[in-house]
Design a protein around this motif. Structure first.
Motif, PDB file in Angstrom:
ATOM      1  N   GLN A   4       0.999  -1.170   0.015  1.00 49.63           N
ATOM      2  CA  GLN A   4      -0.111   0.071   0.169  1.00 49.63           C
ATOM      3  C   GLN A   4       0.959   1.199   0.075  1.00 49.63           C
ATOM      4  OE1 GLN A   4      -0.628  -2.745   1.834  1.00 49.63           O
ATOM      5  NE2 GLN A   4      -2.492  -3.512   1.449  1.00 49.63           N
ATOM      6  N   ILE A   5       1.868   1.245   0.585  1.00 44.74           N
ATOM      7  CA  ILE A   5       2.725   2.429   0.807  1.00 44.74           C
ATOM      8  C   ILE A   5       3.405   2.604  -0.621  1.00 44.74           C
ATOM      9  CG2 ILE A   5       4.974   3.197   1.662  1.00 44.74           C
ATOM     10  CD1 ILE A   5       4.075   1.934   4.470  1.00 44.74           C
ATOM     11  N   LYS A   6       4.040   1.522  -1.251  1.00 46.55           N
ATOM     12  CA  LYS A   6       4.364   1.722  -2.501  1.00 46.55           C
ATOM     13  C   LYS A   6       3.481   2.169  -3.581  1.00 46.55           C
ATOM     14  CE  LYS A   6       8.011  -2.120  -2.519  1.00 46.55           C
ATOM     15  NZ  LYS A   6       8.036  -3.396  -2.943  1.00 46.55           N
ATOM     16  N   THR A   7       2.223   1.742  -3.362  1.00 43.89           N
ATOM     17  CA  THR A   7       1.192   2.020  -4.319  1.00 43.89           C
ATOM     18  C   THR A   7       0.956   3.754  -4.125  1.00 43.89           C
ATOM     19  OG1 THR A   7      -0.034   0.091  -4.321  1.00 43.89           O
ATOM     20  CG2 THR A   7      -1.338   2.062  -4.804  1.00 43.89           C
ATOM     21  N   PHE A   8       0.842   4.228  -2.937  1.00 41.85           N
ATOM     22  CA  PHE A   8       0.670   5.661  -2.571  1.00 41.85           C
ATOM     23  C   PHE A   8       1.867   6.380  -3.021  1.00 41.85           C
ATOM     24  CE2 PHE A   8      -2.660   4.324   0.457  1.00 41.85           C
ATOM     25  CZ  PHE A   8      -3.670   4.900  -0.206  1.00 41.85           C
ATOM     26  N   LYS A   9       3.123   6.043  -2.756  1.00 41.13           N
ATOM     27  CA  LYS A   9       4.518   6.708  -3.179  1.00 41.13           C
ATOM     28  C   LYS A   9       4.279   6.959  -4.761  1.00 41.13           C
ATOM     29  CE  LYS A   9       7.486   5.971   0.574  1.00 41.13           C
ATOM     30  NZ  LYS A   9       8.918   5.247   0.807  1.00 41.13           N
ATOM     31  N   ALA A  10       4.035   5.701  -5.700  1.00 41.54           N
ATOM     32  CA  ALA A  10       4.157   5.604  -7.108  1.00 41.54           C
ATOM     33  C   ALA A  10       2.989   6.575  -7.462  1.00 41.54           C
ATOM     34  CB  ALA A  10       3.767   4.357  -7.305  1.00 41.54           C
ATOM     35  N   LEU A  11       1.955   6.853  -6.924  1.00 42.02           N
ATOM     36  CA  LEU A  11       0.922   7.620  -7.459  1.00 42.02           C
ATOM     37  C   LEU A  11       0.932   9.132  -6.875  1.00 42.02           C
ATOM     38  CD1 LEU A  11      -2.229   5.047  -6.992  1.00 42.02           C
ATOM     39  CD2 LEU A  11      -1.033   6.071  -9.212  1.00 42.02           C
ATOM     40  N   SER A  12       2.114   9.400  -6.156  1.00 41.29           N
ATOM     41  CA  SER A  12       2.291  10.680  -5.621  1.00 41.29           C
ATOM     42  C   SER A  12       2.768  11.480  -6.769  1.00 41.29           C
ATOM     43  CB  SER A  12       3.064  10.629  -4.497  1.00 41.29           C
ATOM     44  OG  SER A  12       4.459  10.319  -4.492  1.00 41.29           O
ATOM     45  N   ASP A  13       3.296  11.203  -7.832  1.00 42.37           N
ATOM     46  CA  ASP A  13       4.009  11.901  -8.696  1.00 42.37           C
ATOM     47  C   ASP A  13       2.720  12.222  -9.989  1.00 42.37           C
ATOM     48  OD1 ASP A  13       6.498  13.035 -10.328  1.00 42.37           O
ATOM     49  OD2 ASP A  13       5.240  11.730 -11.757  1.00 42.37           O
ATOM     50  N   ALA A  14       2.819  13.474 -10.432  1.00 40.26           N
ATOM     51  CA  ALA A  14       1.690  13.842 -11.262  1.00 40.26           C
ATOM     52  C   ALA A  14       1.942  12.990 -12.647  1.00 40.26           C
ATOM     53  CB  ALA A  14       1.723  15.313 -11.700  1.00 40.26           C
ATOM     54  N   THR A  15       3.220  12.720 -13.248  1.00 37.78           N
ATOM     55  CA  THR A  15       3.293  11.953 -14.401  1.00 37.78           C
ATOM     56  C   THR A  15       2.944  10.644 -14.202  1.00 37.78           C
ATOM     57  OG1 THR A  15       4.950  13.390 -14.948  1.00 37.78           O
ATOM     58  CG2 THR A  15       5.106  11.249 -16.201  1.00 37.78           C
ATOM     59  N   ARG A  16       3.097   9.983 -12.939  1.00 40.91           N
ATOM     60  CA  ARG A  16       2.811   8.666 -12.875  1.00 40.91           C
ATOM     61  C   ARG A  16       1.302   8.419 -12.707  1.00 40.91           C
ATOM     62  NH1 ARG A  16       7.788   8.813  -9.965  1.00 40.91           N
ATOM     63  NH2 ARG A  16       6.599   8.953  -7.974  1.00 40.91           N
ATOM     64  N   LEU A  17       0.840   9.335 -12.104  1.00 39.40           N
ATOM     65  CA  LEU A  17      -0.687   9.532 -11.852  1.00 39.40           C
ATOM     66  C   LEU A  17      -1.433   9.572 -13.001  1.00 39.40           C
ATOM     67  CD1 LEU A  17      -3.143   9.369 -10.076  1.00 39.40           C
ATOM     68  CD2 LEU A  17      -3.084  11.621  -9.690  1.00 39.40           C
ATOM     69  N   LYS A  18      -0.879  10.395 -14.307  1.00 39.09           N
ATOM     70  CA  LYS A  18      -1.361  10.549 -15.527  1.00 39.09           C
ATOM     71  C   LYS A  18      -1.088   9.290 -16.405  1.00 39.09           C
ATOM     72  CE  LYS A  18      -0.681  15.545 -16.124  1.00 39.09           C
ATOM     73  NZ  LYS A  18      -0.129  16.644 -16.758  1.00 39.09           N
ATOM     74  N   ILE A  19      -0.195   8.697 -16.228  1.00 37.84           N
ATOM     75  CA  ILE A  19      -0.183   7.462 -16.780  1.00 37.84           C
ATOM     76  C   ILE A  19      -0.984   6.254 -16.362  1.00 37.84           C
ATOM     77  CG2 ILE A  19       1.593   5.350 -17.214  1.00 37.84           C
ATOM     78  CD1 ILE A  19       3.966   7.458 -16.906  1.00 37.84           C
ATOM     79  N   VAL A  20      -1.170   6.175 -15.169  1.00 38.72           N
ATOM     80  CA  VAL A  20      -2.043   5.294 -14.751  1.00 38.72           C
ATOM     81  C   VAL A  20      -3.592   5.608 -15.115  1.00 38.72           C
ATOM     82  CG1 VAL A  20      -3.305   4.152 -12.596  1.00 38.72           C
ATOM     83  CG2 VAL A  20      -0.797   4.286 -13.023  1.00 38.72           C
ATOM     84  N   TRP A  21      -3.991   7.067 -15.072  1.00 42.20           N
ATOM     85  CA  TRP A  21      -5.187   7.691 -15.361  1.00 42.20           C
ATOM     86  C   TRP A  21      -5.571   7.151 -16.776  1.00 42.20           C
ATOM     87  CZ3 TRP A  21      -7.602  10.368 -19.018  1.00 42.20           C
ATOM     88  CH2 TRP A  21      -8.782  11.107 -18.841  1.00 42.20           C
ATOM     89  N   LEU A  22      -4.522   7.275 -17.821  1.00 41.03           N
ATOM     90  CA  LEU A  22      -4.531   7.113 -19.263  1.00 41.03           C
ATOM     91  C   LEU A  22      -4.985   5.501 -19.411  1.00 41.03           C
ATOM     92  CD1 LEU A  22      -1.753   8.902 -20.909  1.00 41.03           C
ATOM     93  CD2 LEU A  22      -4.257   9.270 -21.396  1.00 41.03           C
ATOM     94  N   LEU A  23      -4.136   4.847 -18.649  1.00 40.44           N
ATOM     95  CA  LEU A  23      -4.387   3.194 -18.904  1.00 40.44           C
ATOM     96  C   LEU A  23      -5.758   2.824 -18.158  1.00 40.44           C
ATOM     97  CD1 LEU A  23      -0.866   1.993 -17.798  1.00 40.44           C
ATOM     98  CD2 LEU A  23      -1.861   1.868 -20.221  1.00 40.44           C
ATOM     99  N   ASN A  77      -7.585  -7.366  -5.276  1.00 40.59           N
ATOM    100  CA  ASN A  77      -7.917  -6.949  -3.859  1.00 40.59           C
ATOM    101  C   ASN A  77      -8.789  -5.753  -3.971  1.00 40.59           C
ATOM    102  OD1 ASN A  77      -6.083  -4.773  -3.405  1.00 40.59           O
ATOM    103  ND2 ASN A  77      -4.463  -6.544  -3.442  1.00 40.59           N
ATOM    104  N   GLU A  78      -9.327  -5.397  -2.756  1.00 44.96           N
ATOM    105  CA  GLU A  78     -10.129  -4.169  -2.522  1.00 44.96           C
ATOM    106  C   GLU A  78      -9.179  -3.175  -2.431  1.00 44.96           C
ATOM    107  OE1 GLU A  78     -13.629  -2.887   0.520  1.00 44.96           O
ATOM    108  OE2 GLU A  78     -12.355  -4.372   1.134  1.00 44.96           O
ATOM    109  N   PHE A  79      -8.202  -3.212  -1.820  1.00 43.92           N
ATOM    110  CA  PHE A  79      -7.408  -2.119  -1.984  1.00 43.92           C
ATOM    111  C   PHE A  79      -7.361  -1.323  -3.313  1.00 43.92           C
ATOM    112  CE2 PHE A  79      -3.209  -0.221  -2.129  1.00 43.92           C
ATOM    113  CZ  PHE A  79      -3.312   0.954  -1.160  1.00 43.92           C
ATOM    114  N   ARG A  80      -6.672  -2.292  -4.370  1.00 44.31           N
ATOM    115  CA  ARG A  80      -6.620  -1.880  -5.714  1.00 44.31           C
ATOM    116  C   ARG A  80      -7.623  -1.414  -6.333  1.00 44.31           C
ATOM    117  NH1 ARG A  80      -3.074  -3.197  -9.197  1.00 44.31           N
ATOM    118  NH2 ARG A  80      -4.082  -1.703 -10.644  1.00 44.31           N
ATOM    119  N   GLN A  81      -8.980  -2.062  -5.997  1.00 46.53           N
ATOM    120  CA  GLN A  81     -10.099  -1.695  -6.644  1.00 46.53           C
ATOM    121  C   GLN A  81     -10.539  -0.252  -6.183  1.00 46.53           C
ATOM    122  OE1 GLN A  81     -12.103  -3.557  -8.888  1.00 46.53           O
ATOM    123  NE2 GLN A  81     -13.578  -1.792  -8.752  1.00 46.53           N
ATOM    124  N   LEU A  82     -10.439   0.104  -4.730  1.00 46.24           N
ATOM    125  CA  LEU A  82     -10.613   1.309  -4.304  1.00 46.24           C
ATOM    126  C   LEU A  82      -9.831   2.405  -4.915  1.00 46.24           C
ATOM    127  CD1 LEU A  82     -11.312   0.476  -0.769  1.00 46.24           C
ATOM    128  CD2 LEU A  82     -12.998   1.466  -2.431  1.00 46.24           C
TER     129      LEU A  82
END
Length: 111
Positions: A4-23, A77-82
């Motif tokens: 969960q910590i890795k997930t939040f750290k990964a999504l804390s950057d605007a570019t990475r969040l944009k990549i995940v948003w696009l996908l 899992n539920e965390f990733r779904q949320l």
């Protein structure tokens, strides 16, 4: 809790969040060069961001010929779904240019 910590750290950057948003919103595999063009980032930076997203188990890659395509890791899992649902709530209006460029690139790929 490390995942969960890795997930939040990964999504804390605007570019990475944009990549995940696009996908999340195009529901399609995309390669580094397409992400570079869509986001207007350097190839090195995009590759580095994808590596961090992969280490956080948010994206996976598949090699097809000479291309490596990235896609969202299937939700297990539920965390990733949320997290995925939260990302979907980011309005498309904030990503108009990126989604438009991406759709053009994907349409050109199919030709």
């Amino acid at each position: 809790m490390d995942d969960q910590i890795k997930t939040f750290k990964a999504l804390s950057d605007a570019t990475r969040l944009k990549i995940v948003w696009l996908l999340t919103n195009i529901n399609e595999k995309i390669c580094v060069s397409e992400i570079v063009e869509v986001l207007g980032e350097h190839q090195y930076n995009v590759s580095r961001h994808l590596k961090l997203l992969k280490n956080a188990k948010l994206v996976e890659e598949v090699k097809e010929g000479k291309w490596v395509f990235y896609y969202l890791t299937p939700i297990k899992n539920e965390f990733r779904q949320l997290i995925q649902e939260a990302i979907k709530t980011i309005p498309e209006s904030q990503m108009n240019n990126e989604i438009h460029k991406c759709k053009i690139l994907l349409a050109a790929r199919d030709k």
